[in-house]
Motif scaffolding. Sequence first.
Motif, PDB file in Angstrom:
ATOM      1  N   PHE A 154      35.090  29.503  48.389  1.00  0.00           N
ATOM      2  CA  PHE A 154      35.247  30.470  49.469  1.00  0.00           C
ATOM      3  C   PHE A 154      35.870  31.780  48.964  1.00  0.00           C
ATOM      4  CE2 PHE A 154      35.665  26.200  51.350  1.00  0.00           C
ATOM      5  CZ  PHE A 154      34.553  26.217  52.180  1.00  0.00           C
ATOM      6  N   GLY A 155      36.047  31.894  47.649  1.00  0.00           N
ATOM      7  CA  GLY A 155      36.636  33.095  47.067  1.00  0.00           C
ATOM      8  C   GLY A 155      38.134  33.179  47.227  1.00  0.00           C
ATOM      9  N   GLN A 156      38.766  32.096  47.648  1.00  0.00           N
ATOM     10  CA  GLN A 156      40.187  32.121  47.967  1.00  0.00           C
ATOM     11  C   GLN A 156      41.050  31.775  46.752  1.00  0.00           C
ATOM     12  OE1 GLN A 156      40.110  29.354  51.253  1.00  0.00           O
ATOM     13  NE2 GLN A 156      40.015  31.003  52.756  1.00  0.00           N
ATOM     14  N   TRP A 157      42.246  32.317  46.752  1.00  0.00           N
ATOM     15  CA  TRP A 157      43.215  32.129  45.663  1.00  0.00           C
ATOM     16  C   TRP A 157      44.349  31.249  46.135  1.00  0.00           C
ATOM     17  CZ3 TRP A 157      48.285  34.631  45.398  1.00  0.00           C
ATOM     18  CH2 TRP A 157      48.929  34.495  44.155  1.00  0.00           C
ATOM     19  N   ASP A 158      44.635  30.219  45.360  1.00  0.00           N
ATOM     20  CA  ASP A 158      45.773  29.344  45.644  1.00  0.00           C
ATOM     21  C   ASP A 158      46.716  29.423  44.453  1.00  0.00           C
ATOM     22  OD1 ASP A 158      47.609  27.399  46.164  1.00  0.00           O
ATOM     23  OD2 ASP A 158      46.176  25.739  46.300  1.00  0.00           O
ATOM     24  N   PRO A 159      47.873  30.075  44.613  1.00  0.00           N
ATOM     25  CA  PRO A 159      48.772  30.251  43.475  1.00  0.00           C
ATOM     26  C   PRO A 159      49.269  28.940  42.883  1.00  0.00           C
ATOM     27  CG  PRO A 159      49.868  30.861  45.530  1.00  0.00           C
ATOM     28  CD  PRO A 159      48.423  30.662  45.851  1.00  0.00           C
ATOM     29  N   LYS A 160      49.189  27.828  43.652  1.00  0.00           N
ATOM     30  CA  LYS A 160      49.636  26.527  43.150  1.00  0.00           C
ATOM     31  C   LYS A 160      48.518  25.773  42.431  1.00  0.00           C
ATOM     32  CE  LYS A 160      53.068  25.994  46.839  1.00  0.00           C
ATOM     33  NZ  LYS A 160      53.525  25.161  47.987  1.00  0.00           N
ATOM     34  N   ASN A 161      47.321  26.339  42.452  1.00  0.00           N
ATOM     35  CA  ASN A 161      46.172  25.673  41.834  1.00  0.00           C
ATOM     36  C   ASN A 161      45.566  26.580  40.770  1.00  0.00           C
ATOM     37  OD1 ASN A 161      44.105  23.818  41.340  1.00  0.00           O
ATOM     38  ND2 ASN A 161      42.782  24.706  42.926  1.00  0.00           N
ATOM     39  N   GLN A 162      46.385  26.975  39.808  1.00  0.00           N
ATOM     40  CA  GLN A 162      45.921  27.828  38.718  1.00  0.00           C
ATOM     41  C   GLN A 162      46.072  27.082  37.390  1.00  0.00           C
ATOM     42  OE1 GLN A 162      44.407  30.955  39.208  1.00  0.00           O
ATOM     43  NE2 GLN A 162      44.532  30.216  41.333  1.00  0.00           N
ATOM     44  N   ARG A 163      45.300  27.492  36.420  1.00  0.00           N
ATOM     45  CA  ARG A 163      45.230  26.767  35.158  1.00  0.00           C
ATOM     46  C   ARG A 163      46.238  27.312  34.150  1.00  0.00           C
ATOM     47  NH1 ARG A 163      38.625  27.192  35.271  1.00  0.00           N
ATOM     48  NH2 ARG A 163      38.333  25.666  36.945  1.00  0.00           N
ATOM     49  N   PRO A 164      46.830  26.445  33.325  1.00  0.00           N
ATOM     50  CA  PRO A 164      47.766  26.929  32.313  1.00  0.00           C
ATOM     51  C   PRO A 164      47.044  27.761  31.269  1.00  0.00           C
ATOM     52  CG  PRO A 164      47.291  24.600  31.976  1.00  0.00           C
ATOM     53  CD  PRO A 164      46.678  24.970  33.286  1.00  0.00           C
ATOM     54  N   GLU A 165      47.743  28.749  30.717  1.00  0.00           N
ATOM     55  CA  GLU A 165      47.172  29.605  29.673  1.00  0.00           C
ATOM     56  C   GLU A 165      48.140  29.626  28.489  1.00  0.00           C
ATOM     57  OE1 GLU A 165      44.504  32.552  32.500  1.00  0.00           O
ATOM     58  OE2 GLU A 165      46.362  33.313  31.665  1.00  0.00           O
ATOM     59  N   LEU A 166      47.991  28.636  27.644  1.00  0.00           N
ATOM     60  CA  LEU A 166      48.859  28.496  26.486  1.00  0.00           C
ATOM     61  C   LEU A 166      48.182  29.099  25.259  1.00  0.00           C
ATOM     62  CD1 LEU A 166      49.922  24.783  27.100  1.00  0.00           C
ATOM     63  CD2 LEU A 166      51.106  26.857  27.822  1.00  0.00           C
TER      64      LEU A 166
END
Length: 301
Positions: A154-166
């Motif tokens: 739906f194009g929506q952003w969930d700040p708690k569902n983001q991927r780690p970037e190590l």
Amino acid sequence: MSRNYQLSQLETLESEAIYIFREVAAEFERPVLLFSGGKDSIVMLRLAQKAFHPARVPFSVMHVDTGHNFPEVLEFRDRRVAEVGVQLVVASVQEALDRGFVHAPPDGTRNRIQTPVLLEALDKHQFTAVFGGARRDEDKARAKERVFSFRDEFGQWDPKNQRPELWNLYNGRIHLGESIRVFPLSNWTELDIWQYIAQEQLELPSIYYAHERTVFDRNGMLFAANEFCPPRPGEETFTASVRYRTVGDASLTAAVRSDADTVEKVIDEVASTRITERGATRGDDKFSEAAMEDRKREGYF
């Protein structure tokens, strides 16, 4: 003879951004770069040129045109796109209003109704990765963003569902309907942007530099008197030397008093300020402390 292989701050940021552009081009089938003619998107387009030189930029650019833009910026947008030789996709809010896809808010502003128009355009053109010029120093909500910002179907952003970037490893895996917003300028500041503009001798729309303009005061901010933002009863107009730190809608973007008419003077001015450009000039961020985060959850950049 000893050699100095240490990179400067700008060289480090440039190298990181170029790496991000190349990663997206390698991982995604249909990326697109949001290009409004504003300073951040101008820097991004320059970085994209460098990333793929001597080949052409391998993706289109897109502007969500609200119809309330400053004419100087639109003129510059079209000229710069023609110079670079990239395809411009325009997602028109006015056209969406005309067919009833969106409805204008009672106050007549259009910034908030950009989101459904953006999402419709992404779906129509099947863009799977979208480069945006957001920087973490602009707003608390944007400080939460990853470089690769995952968006659901739906194009929506969930700040708690983001991927780690190590270690600068970016996960670009998506399912059908999902997309990634990509922010190559995440670690840049407003001062970095202006120093890079000076280094690369990039041309900007004239309103970024000090000029005389008819303005009025509204809630402590100076808005230009124009057809999209007329003064209300009791708001008196006057002429002042101003410039714009950011160039959103003319109905919501304020100017700041300034005599900085060269890039060097702007750099000096930005270096001494302690208020972010959005906090100082964007009326759409004054609605609430969470205004930006609320819009991002809906699909905004």
